[in-house]
Write an enzyme that holds these catalytic residues in place. Structure first.
Site, PDB file in Angstrom:
ATOM      1  CG  HIS A  42      38.991 -22.165  30.724  1.00  0.00           C
ATOM      2  ND1 HIS A  42      37.640 -22.415  30.588  1.00  0.00           N
ATOM      3  CD2 HIS A  42      39.617 -23.027  29.882  1.00  0.00           C
ATOM      4  CE1 HIS A  42      37.467 -23.387  29.714  1.00  0.00           C
ATOM      5  NE2 HIS A  42      38.645 -23.770  29.263  1.00  0.00           N
ATOM      6  CB  CYS A  80      35.593 -18.167  24.761  1.00  0.00           C
ATOM      7  SG  CYS A  80      35.063 -18.167  23.035  1.00  0.00           S
ATOM      8  N   GLY A  81      38.363 -18.814  24.145  1.00  0.00           N
ATOM      9  CA  GLY A  81      39.613 -19.124  23.468  1.00  0.00           C
ATOM     10  C   GLY A  81      39.640 -18.602  22.047  1.00  0.00           C
ATOM     11  CB  THR A  82      37.972 -19.592  19.030  1.00  0.00           C
ATOM     12  OG1 THR A  82      36.674 -19.958  19.536  1.00  0.00           O
ATOM     13  CG2 THR A  82      38.903 -20.803  19.075  1.00  0.00           C
ATOM     14  N   GLY A  83      36.667 -17.040  20.617  1.00  0.00           N
ATOM     15  CA  GLY A  83      35.590 -16.051  20.433  1.00  0.00           C
ATOM     16  C   GLY A  83      34.373 -16.659  19.738  1.00  0.00           C
ATOM     17  CB  ILE A  84      33.995 -19.653  17.574  1.00  0.00           C
ATOM     18  CG1 ILE A  84      34.998 -19.154  16.533  1.00  0.00           C
ATOM     19  CG2 ILE A  84      32.845 -20.398  16.893  1.00  0.00           C
ATOM     20  CD1 ILE A  84      35.776 -20.270  15.838  1.00  0.00           C
ATOM     21  N   GLY A  85      32.620 -19.671  20.343  1.00  0.00           N
ATOM     22  CA  GLY A  85      31.560 -20.161  21.228  1.00  0.00           C
ATOM     23  C   GLY A  85      30.779 -19.023  21.855  1.00  0.00           C
ATOM     24  CG  MET A  86      32.528 -16.228  24.708  1.00  0.00           C
ATOM     25  SD  MET A  86      31.382 -16.280  26.107  1.00  0.00           S
ATOM     26  CE  MET A  86      32.568 -16.219  27.470  1.00  0.00           C
ATOM     27  CG  HIS A 114      28.270  -1.173   7.651  1.00  0.00           C
ATOM     28  ND1 HIS A 114      28.570  -1.664   6.398  1.00  0.00           N
ATOM     29  CD2 HIS A 114      28.593   0.144   7.618  1.00  0.00           C
ATOM     30  CE1 HIS A 114      29.058  -0.688   5.630  1.00  0.00           C
ATOM     31  NE2 HIS A 114      29.092   0.418   6.358  1.00  0.00           N
ATOM     32  NE  ARG A 172      24.237   1.293   2.686  1.00  0.00           N
ATOM     33  CZ  ARG A 172      25.226   2.152   3.017  1.00  0.00           C
ATOM     34  NH1 ARG A 172      24.924   3.376   3.408  1.00  0.00           N
ATOM     35  NH2 ARG A 172      26.493   1.780   2.946  1.00  0.00           N
TER      36      ARG A 172
HETATM   37  C1  RB5 Z   1      37.586 -23.817  25.880  1.00  0.00           C
HETATM   38  O1  RB5 Z   1      38.573 -24.776  25.843  1.00  0.00           O
HETATM   39  C2  RB5 Z   1      37.240 -23.355  24.481  1.00  0.00           C
HETATM   40  O2  RB5 Z   1      36.481 -24.330  23.841  1.00  0.00           O
HETATM   41  C3  RB5 Z   1      36.498 -22.042  24.540  1.00  0.00           C
HETATM   42  O3  RB5 Z   1      37.305 -21.096  25.158  1.00  0.00           O
HETATM   43  C4  RB5 Z   1      36.093 -21.427  23.220  1.00  0.00           C
HETATM   44  O4  RB5 Z   1      37.181 -21.315  22.367  1.00  0.00           O
HETATM   45  C5  RB5 Z   1      34.906 -21.995  22.581  1.00  0.00           C
HETATM   46  O5  RB5 Z   1      34.451 -21.515  21.527  1.00  0.00           O
END
Ligand code: RB5
Length: 142
Positions: free
Chosen positions: A9, A65-71, A98, A132
């Site tokens: 979302h 995702c919101g931050t891209g971190i979780g994905m 790279h 490389r």
């Molecule tokens: C959802 O609220 C948020 O946690 C998700 O989009 C993402 O940022 C997780 O890394």
């Protein structure tokens, strides 16, 4: 190139924007959802997009995702996946040249639309440098 794309979302609106803009430029997307701003779990969409890339049904993937971190965390659990969380033109280019990234991760709540579109354009059009870098990638990824 056929691109698998998925979001939760927090990335839904940017996903729709990217599909609309880059489809008009001739790119083909396989959309794995989500399909609204209703709350969902990002690992489910990461798994679906990664499976598509691993099985060769699509050539590359984009996860938002919101931050891209979780994905990026979820996608990099798969050994054949090299997911790159990119914030700008430079990281997008380097992740292809790279790292031969096969998944691009974006933060829908972090990036402005124009910056995100610039990242996607660079990422989709930059080839892997090989040499490389191929040897280094072989030390952590199939
Ligand atoms: C959802 O609220 C948020 O946690 C998700 O989009 C993402 O940022 C997780 O890394």
């Amino acid at each position: 190139m056929i691109v698998a794309i998925g979001s939760d979302h927090g990335g839904f609106e940017l996903k729709q924007r990217i599909i609309e803009k880059f489809s008009a430029d001739g790119h083909v997307f396989s959309d794995f959802g989500c399909h609204s701003t209703a709350s969902v779990d990002y690992p489910d969409f990461a798994e679906a997009v990664c499976a598509s890339v691993i099985e060769g049904k699509t050539d590359a993937g984009i996860l938002i995702c919101g931050t891209g971190i979780g994905m990026s965390m979820a996608a990099n659990k798969f050994k054949k996946i090299r997911a790159a969380l990119c914030h700008d033109h430079f990281t997008a280019r380097m992740s292809r040249e790279h790292n031969n990234a096969n998944i691009l991760c974006l933060g829908g709540r972090v990036l402005g639309v124009s910056v995100a579109e610039d990242i996607v354009h660079v990422w989709l059009t930059t080839p892997f440098s090989g040499g490389r870098h191929k040897n280094r990638i072989g030390k952590f990824s199939d």
